[in-house]
Scaffold this motif. Structure first.
Motif, short mmCIF file in Angstrom:
data_model
loop_
_atom_site.label_atom_id
_atom_site.label_comp_id
_atom_site.label_asym_id
_atom_site.label_seq_id
_atom_site.Cartn_x
_atom_site.Cartn_y
_atom_site.Cartn_z
N TYR A 114 -7.18 18.65 -14.00
CA TYR A 114 -8.67 19.38 -13.77
C TYR A 114 -8.56 20.77 -14.49
O TYR A 114 -7.82 21.62 -14.65
N LYS B 9 -4.79 23.16 -4.45
CA LYS B 9 -5.68 22.08 -5.08
C LYS B 9 -6.62 22.79 -5.97
O LYS B 9 -7.46 23.72 -5.49
N PHE C 100 2.37 1.53 -3.44
CA PHE C 100 1.41 2.19 -4.32
C PHE C 100 1.02 3.57 -4.06
O PHE C 100 1.09 4.36 -5.18
N ALA C 101 1.11 4.02 -2.72
CA ALA C 101 0.79 5.44 -2.57
C ALA C 101 2.04 6.30 -3.08
O ALA C 101 1.70 7.35 -3.72
N ALA D 211 0.58 -1.28 -0.02
CA ALA D 211 0.12 0.05 0.03
C ALA D 211 0.91 1.32 0.13
O ALA D 211 0.59 2.35 -0.89
N THR E 120 2.01 6.35 -6.74
CA THR E 120 0.77 7.16 -7.24
C THR E 120 1.27 8.66 -7.03
O THR E 120 0.89 9.60 -7.95
N LEU F 169 -9.91 22.68 -7.46
CA LEU F 169 -11.30 22.03 -7.51
C LEU F 169 -12.19 21.90 -8.57
O LEU F 169 -13.40 21.60 -8.37
N CYS G 40 -13.24 20.20 -12.64
CA CYS G 40 -13.62 19.22 -13.19
C CYS G 40 -12.60 18.36 -13.82
O CYS G 40 -11.57 18.99 -14.48
N ALA G 41 -12.66 16.98 -14.10
CA ALA G 41 -12.01 16.23 -14.72
C ALA G 41 -11.60 16.54 -16.05
O ALA G 41 -12.52 16.61 -16.74
N LEU G 42 -10.40 16.99 -16.59
CA LEU G 42 -10.08 17.14 -17.96
C LEU G 42 -10.21 15.81 -18.76
O LEU G 42 -9.86 14.86 -18.38
#
Lengths: 304, 184
Positions: free
Chosen positions: B122, B175, B7-8, B4, B11, B177, B179-181
């Protein structure tokens, strides 16, 4: 009696509770994210909330599939208050917790009774391999998993005559699911498949093992520019014959469910979610299951 | 547990964008011209706002974006919007830019190379580039998403104010906030 119906409604609501955020022209938070009512949108890191449910049993489906209204002078209501929490532990992975408190009111021609207590706690996880809206042709793909712990009081532990203090199914339940979502303009379309497996239960010298329950849920949602969304869903759950002391008993179950739901954000952090769900009272749609109508309202606070 | 953590880490590393832009590529704009992304001779900084015609989060910030341009354009800050979405359409973006009264062109990032090089996933993700192509700020325009508040933290305005005063931005990364591109 409503317990199993509630499981179906819960699964459906879970799946409704959170389409991923994308836009005004991009569907949002009102759709399919099975296994928990509190699903984090893609920009959110955590949330907590309270969920209130009211359900009324108005009939049932017989073993042959015939719809039978509740007998005169009998009624059944169930209230539920849930603490909901979710936490993002990976950029695409989130954990969620649901702690329910349940009350039941039951009336027969000769008696009425009210009881309740803590229900079965649910712990769940979701991992989004892809998010809806990230790619033109590849849908959002998420793996869902959950465990429900028998923290509530099972029917055999209930002390009230009509069993209104029973608040749990009395055994562990594990869920596994796959959710697919696609965004097209302000519309979001989702399909979720879930399988639930319950551990066996032994009461006295009777051991019961329920068959796996398979649920297919389809939902669509429309998102408005202020992040509000309206959604409609239909789900159908199928459960095979249970085993009693190793012997299969013919008692398959079919559970249809329709629903509409919505989310209204007051601010970027606070939102109200609600839904109305029911088992359509048409013969042959259901089998061995109660027919319910359920209203759900949640208040959620999120952090980004 | 180890898996884990690995993986983190993986990522997080995969998501970490480079701190410098080297591309000299010129992108087609809604004004019909080709535009370089790096600051022009007269500019100290370029602000690149990643754009999606469908993103309501970005649309909610249109007034604030116009105000930022009004406040900083005279201070040698150049603004651009870049649409890297796979289904981006110049005619649609032109109509959007006109309707939303953007005082800058929207550029088409065909193939999304610029978005990938800057780690943009985003819409509303914003990057401030200096003349050498260094990323001096990246993240949201401010701390709001759709429901704008007077007490929002104006990350981009603060970063530009700090940079123009010769300081490092008080917050160099925030960050987005939005929408996903749709990059694929």
């Amino acid at each position: 009696m409503l317990r199993y119906g509630f499981c179906a409604a819960l699964l459906a609501f879970m799946a409704m509770a959170a389409f991923p955020e994308r836009a005004w022209a991009q569907a949002c938070c009102a759709g399919a994210g099975a296994v928990t009512p509190g699903r984090l949108a893609i920009h959110e890191d955590a949330l907590v909330g309270l969920q209130f449910k009211v359900a009324h049993g108005f009939g049932s489906f017989s073993p042959t599939g015939a719809y039978v209204p509740s007998p005169p002078r009998t009624t059944e209501w169930e209230l539920e208050q849930d603490l909901v929490a979710a936490l993002r532990v990976l950029p695409r992975g989130q954990l969620a917790l649901l702690v329910p408190v349940i009350q039941t009111y039951r009336r027969t021609p000769n008696q009425s009774e009210f009881g309740g207590g803590f229900g079965d706690v649910n712990f769940s996880a979701r991992y989004d391999f892809t998010w809806a809206g990230e790619a033109r042709y590849i849908p959002g793909i998420a793996l869902l998993a959950g465990v429900t712990f028998p923290t509530g009081e099972s029917i055999e532990q209930a002390e009230n005559t009509l069993g209104t203090d029973a608040t749990g199914v009395g055994t562990y339940q594990a869920n596994l699911g796959l959710a697919l979502e696609h965004i097209e303009g302000p519309w979001l379309f989702g399909v979720t498949g879930l399988v639930a497996r319950r551990a066996s239960r032994t009461v006295g010298n009777v051991t019961t093992l329920l068959a796996p329950q398979w649920t297919l849920l389809a939902a669509t949602a429309y998102t408005f520019p202020n992040d509000a969304a309206l959604a409609a869903l239909v789900s159908y759950a199928v459960e095979g014959d249970p085993e009693v002391n190793g012997q299969k008993i013919e008692s398959t179950r079919r559970m249809p469910l329709f629903g509409v739901a919505g989310v209204y954000p007051f601010t970027d952090q606070w939102r109200l979610q609600g839904g109305l769900y029911f088992n359509p009272p048409f013969s042959q749609l259901g089998r061995n299951t109660p027919a319910l109508v359920e209203f759900v309202l949640s208040v959620l606070r999120s952090w980004s | 547990m180890r898996l884990a953590l690995a993986f983190a880490l993986l990522t997080a590393c995969a998501a970490s964008p480079p701190a410098r832009v080297t591309t000299a590529e010129r992108l087609e704009g809604t004004d019909g011209a080709l535009h370089a992304v790096l600051p022009l001779d007269r500019d100290a900084y370029t602000v690149v706002i990643f754009f999606s015609a469908d993103c309501h989060v970005l649309a909610a910030h249109d007034d604030r974006i116009r105000k930022l341009v009004a406040d900083f354009a005279a201070r040698r800050v150049r603004f651009l919007a870049v649409d890297p979405e796979v289904d981006a359409n110049l005619a649609r973006d032109r109509a959007q830019a006109e309707q939303r009264r953007y005082p800058f062109p929207v550029l088409l990032d065909r193939g999304g190379a610029l978005a990938r090089s800057l780690g943009a996933t985003y819409a509303s993700y914003t990057v401030v580039l200096d003349r050498e192509g260094n990323v001096r700020y990246r993240g949201g325009i401010d701390s709001d998403r759709v429901h704008l508040r007077d007490d929002a933290t104006p990350y981009l305005a603060d970063a530009l104010t700090d940079l123009l005063a010769g300081n490092e931005p008080r917050v160099a990364e925030s960050k987005a906030l939005g929408c996903a591109l749709r990059l694929r």
